[in-house]
Design an enzyme around this catalytic site. Structure first.
Site, PDB file in Angstrom:
ATOM      1  N   LYS A 158      -7.651  32.481  10.296  1.00 48.64           N
ATOM      2  CA  LYS A 158      -7.016  32.647   8.986  1.00 48.64           C
ATOM      3  C   LYS A 158      -5.507  32.608   9.135  1.00 48.64           C
ATOM      4  O   LYS A 158      -4.939  33.271  10.006  1.00 48.64           O
ATOM      5  CB  LYS A 158      -7.423  33.983   8.355  1.00 48.64           C
ATOM      6  CG  LYS A 158      -8.890  34.101   8.030  1.00 48.64           C
ATOM      7  CD  LYS A 158      -9.287  35.504   7.629  1.00 48.64           C
ATOM      8  CE  LYS A 158      -8.660  35.952   6.337  1.00 48.64           C
ATOM      9  NZ  LYS A 158      -9.183  37.274   5.905  1.00 48.64           N
ATOM     10  N   HIS A 208     -18.090  38.793  -0.705  1.00 49.58           N
ATOM     11  CA  HIS A 208     -16.660  38.981  -1.003  1.00 49.58           C
ATOM     12  C   HIS A 208     -16.568  39.850  -2.257  1.00 49.58           C
ATOM     13  O   HIS A 208     -16.884  39.410  -3.349  1.00 49.58           O
ATOM     14  CB  HIS A 208     -16.005  37.619  -1.237  1.00 49.58           C
ATOM     15  CG  HIS A 208     -14.544  37.693  -1.548  1.00 49.58           C
ATOM     16  ND1 HIS A 208     -13.608  37.015  -0.816  1.00 49.58           N
ATOM     17  CD2 HIS A 208     -13.853  38.355  -2.512  1.00 49.58           C
ATOM     18  CE1 HIS A 208     -12.403  37.254  -1.316  1.00 49.58           C
ATOM     19  NE2 HIS A 208     -12.537  38.067  -2.348  1.00 49.58           N
ATOM     20  N   ARG A 297      -0.491  40.177  -6.834  1.00 51.88           N
ATOM     21  CA  ARG A 297      -0.267  39.387  -8.053  1.00 51.88           C
ATOM     22  C   ARG A 297      -1.501  39.504  -8.939  1.00 51.88           C
ATOM     23  O   ARG A 297      -2.486  40.138  -8.572  1.00 51.88           O
ATOM     24  CB  ARG A 297      -0.038  37.916  -7.692  1.00 51.88           C
ATOM     25  CG  ARG A 297      -1.163  37.346  -6.812  1.00 51.88           C
ATOM     26  CD  ARG A 297      -1.076  35.860  -6.626  1.00 51.88           C
ATOM     27  NE  ARG A 297      -1.947  35.371  -5.576  1.00 51.88           N
ATOM     28  CZ  ARG A 297      -3.248  35.158  -5.691  1.00 51.88           C
ATOM     29  NH1 ARG A 297      -3.858  35.434  -6.836  1.00 51.88           N
ATOM     30  NH2 ARG A 297      -3.959  34.686  -4.695  1.00 51.88           N
TER      31      ARG A 297
END
Length: 613
Positions: A158, A208, A297
């Site tokens: 990642k 997830h 965000r």
């Protein structure tokens, strides 16, 4: 309260922010590139400022231009949306230094959570469970390969500055590691300007699950419960929902408490998301859920949280940025019903999900059934410069099955042409038995995606309706299928002749081409003329560029022998890498490109001749 707001973004998120700002009586200013001169967000804003050429690096990613536009228009504040500069701490600080209100977290919070390796260390110190892996500074390929072997395959590479599925590769064996690392680093450098990576243990049955958090300048932090984003393709979310299937109250309480601790550890202000990975091999359990990253965000999938809580997260952002406390306390927030969101992309699932560009001559989505967040309209040009998502389709129901059924109906009733979309793919995903049962892990599309991407074809009913539209009424009155004494209406569909039988006297005069919409797909039918027929097609060995882009790598040379499926060229377009492969065994007869070359759509890059030996 903010009086004038500049939105430093484009597309559906810019339109989404404009909608709430208008409801709050706030004046809005849009910014736009050359490609977006006629975009929907430009039309909807009270004022719009041109900030440069089409490539994002020359417009939407140039902070100085954004701040200059805000000052020139008298804006009080800048809202970054998501993507682009939304998690750029230096830009956030520059906005503040310019005397403007930054609608987002403190730059220090962005910095603390912006790099995945540092964020994981910080979370571990705060008592938030993290996934095992390597997060060090040493980036030598051989060294990273050794760390991967120690962690144990499969592993996940990642980008430490990554997001949105970019700069991420799953690696199953040592033999694949170095190539995957190089590809990941290239993509990370292009997308984030930082090619450093970390290595994590890959969870074999992963889900997830993320938690929406919100903080203010008065020391308050709340959560707005969880979302499940497990249905993914190449680490990019496809369908999201809230709440998470199978989440019991004990696990929810532990998960959401960990998310609040994570936000408090960085004195978080505004909307943020704490992302977790869960080992779902034994259902959802608090001791099998680990911190993955924080997005500082607003998230793409924020509408599903809004639907189940009744909260307008953009309104909260604007109020908190203006200095107000969070409008509701934790005990005032609750889950009501179920919501699902599908990401509608301009891409062709039947061709490896390659982005599709062009003018939206037809763009219809049934917003009477649910919520549609979009930044396009009929006549919009879908360009190769930006992310290919053209809409988010959101459904709400009293329970999960009702939300799923409504979302499927919304997609089935969509009609978009000639740009290809993933609508039919989304419908197939919603109907998959595992998804229906709420038993989804991030590998579902990887395992069963081929069945979801089968090329759809119009049913006999759709073709019959088309036939009825081009024949005289006298023929329609006597119509029936498979009857004796029949005439036929024939069409050219994807290069093939299809025929519908019609009963009755008279002759029909073929009409111009028509569009037939069904099940989220649209086909162009050209009435077949006896003297005509399908046109010639390009040779199977011609490898054409599917879109404008940059050639990142050329894996072959003229004269090389290649096998079916072998990678020939890697093309970078729409912020993603795409591999072009050999269609059959053969020889490279022609090679017309080099690394670094900019190519246009349908440019002949390679030609393969079949090996007749």
């Amino acid at each position: 309260m903010i009086q004038s707001l500049l939105i430093a973004n484009r597309g559906e998120i810019a339109c989404r922010i404009i909608r709430t700002a208008r409801e709050m009586g706030i004046r809005t200013i849009a910014v736009y590139s050359d490609a977006d001169a006629k975009a929907l967000h430009v039309r909807q804003a009270d004022e719009a400022v041109h900030i440069g050429p089409s490539p994002a690096r020359e417009s939407y990613l140039v902070g100085e231009k954004i701040i200059a536009a805000a000052k020139a228009t008298g804006a009080d504040a800048i809202h970054p949306g998501y993507g682009f500069l939304s998690e750029n701490a230096a830009f956030a600080q520059a906005v503040i230094d310019a005397g403007l209100i930054w609608v987002g977290p403190n730059p220090s919070s962005i910095t603390a959570m912006g790099l995945k390796d540092g964020a994981k260390k910080l979370m571990a110190e705060a008592g938030v469970p993290v996934t095992p892996g390597y997060m060090g500074e040493t980036q030598a390929p051989a060294f990273l390969a050794e760390r991967a072997a120690e962690i144990g395959y499969p592993v996940l590479i990642k980008a430490v500055a990554g997001g949105g599925g970019k700069g991420m590769r799953k690696v199953d064996s040592p033999a694949d590691f170095i190539d995957a690392l190089a590809s990941c680093q290239r993509e990370a450098a292009a997308s984030f300007g930082n090619d450093h990576v970390l290595i994590e243990k890959y969870i074999l049955t992963p889900r997830h699950i993320e938690v929406q958090v919100f903080g203010d300048t008065h020391g308050n932090v709340v959560h707005l419960f969880e979302r499940d984003c497990s249905l993914q393709r190449r680490h990019q979310k496809v369908i999201e929902e809230a709440p998470a299937p199978g989440m019991d109250e004990v696990t929810r309480e532990a998960l959401c408490a960990a998310a609040v601790r994570a936000a408090q550890a960085v004195d978080y202000v505004g909307a943020g998301t704490i992302e977790f990975i869960a080992d779902a091999s034994e259902d959802l359990r608090a001791d099998r859920i680990w911190f993955m990253e924080m997005n500082t965000r607003l998230q793409v999938e924020h509408p599903v949280t809004e639907e189940i809580t009744g909260v307008d997260l953009v309104e909260w952002q604007l109020r908190v940025a203006s200095g107000e406390p969070i409008p509701l306390q934790q005990e005032e927030l609750s889950i009501n019903g179920w919501a699902m969101e599908a990401r509608l992309y301009a891409e062709d699932p039947t061709k490896g999900f390659l982005p599709s560009i062009g003018t939206l001559e037809l763009f219809q989505l049934p917003d009477h059934l649910g919520r549609v967040d979009t930044g396009v309209y009929e006549g919009t040009e879908v360009s190769p410069f930006y992310d290919p998502m053209i809409a988010k389709v959101i459904a709400y129901g009293e329970d999960r099955e009702e939300a799923r059924a409504i979302l499927s109906e919304m997609l089935e009733d969509s009609a978009i042409w000639p740009v290809k979309t993933n609508s039919a793919f989304l419908i197939n995903a919603l109907a998959h038995p595992d998804f229906v049962a709420g038993s989804v892990d991030t590998g579902l599309i990887g395992r069963d995606g081929d069945a979801m991407t089968d090329e759809p074809a119009p049913t006999i009913g759709a073709l019959t309706n088309a036939a009825m539209a081009i024949v005289p009424r006298s023929l329609q009155a006597g119509f029936r299928l498979n009857a004796p004494d029949v005439r036929s209406a024939a069409f050219l569909l994807d290069g093939k002749r299809v025929e519908v039988e019609l009963h009755g006297p008279g002759t029909e005069e073929p009409a111009p081409a028509m569009l037939v919409a069904e099940g989220g797909s649209v086909w162009q039918l050209t009435p077949w003329r006896a003297e005509g027929g399908p046109g010639g097609a390009a040779g199977d060995g011609a490898i054409l560029s599917p879109m404008p882009g940059k050639v990142i790598a050329v894996e072959v040379a003229a004269g090389d022998t290649v096998s079916k499926g072998q990678k020939l060229i890697t093309l970078e377009a729409m912020k993603m890498e795409h591999s072009l492969t050999a269609p059959f065994d053969g020889v490279v007869a022609e090679l017309n490109t080099t690394p670094g070359a900019q190519v246009q759509v349908e440019a002949l890059l390679v030609r393969i001749e079949k090996d007749e030996a």
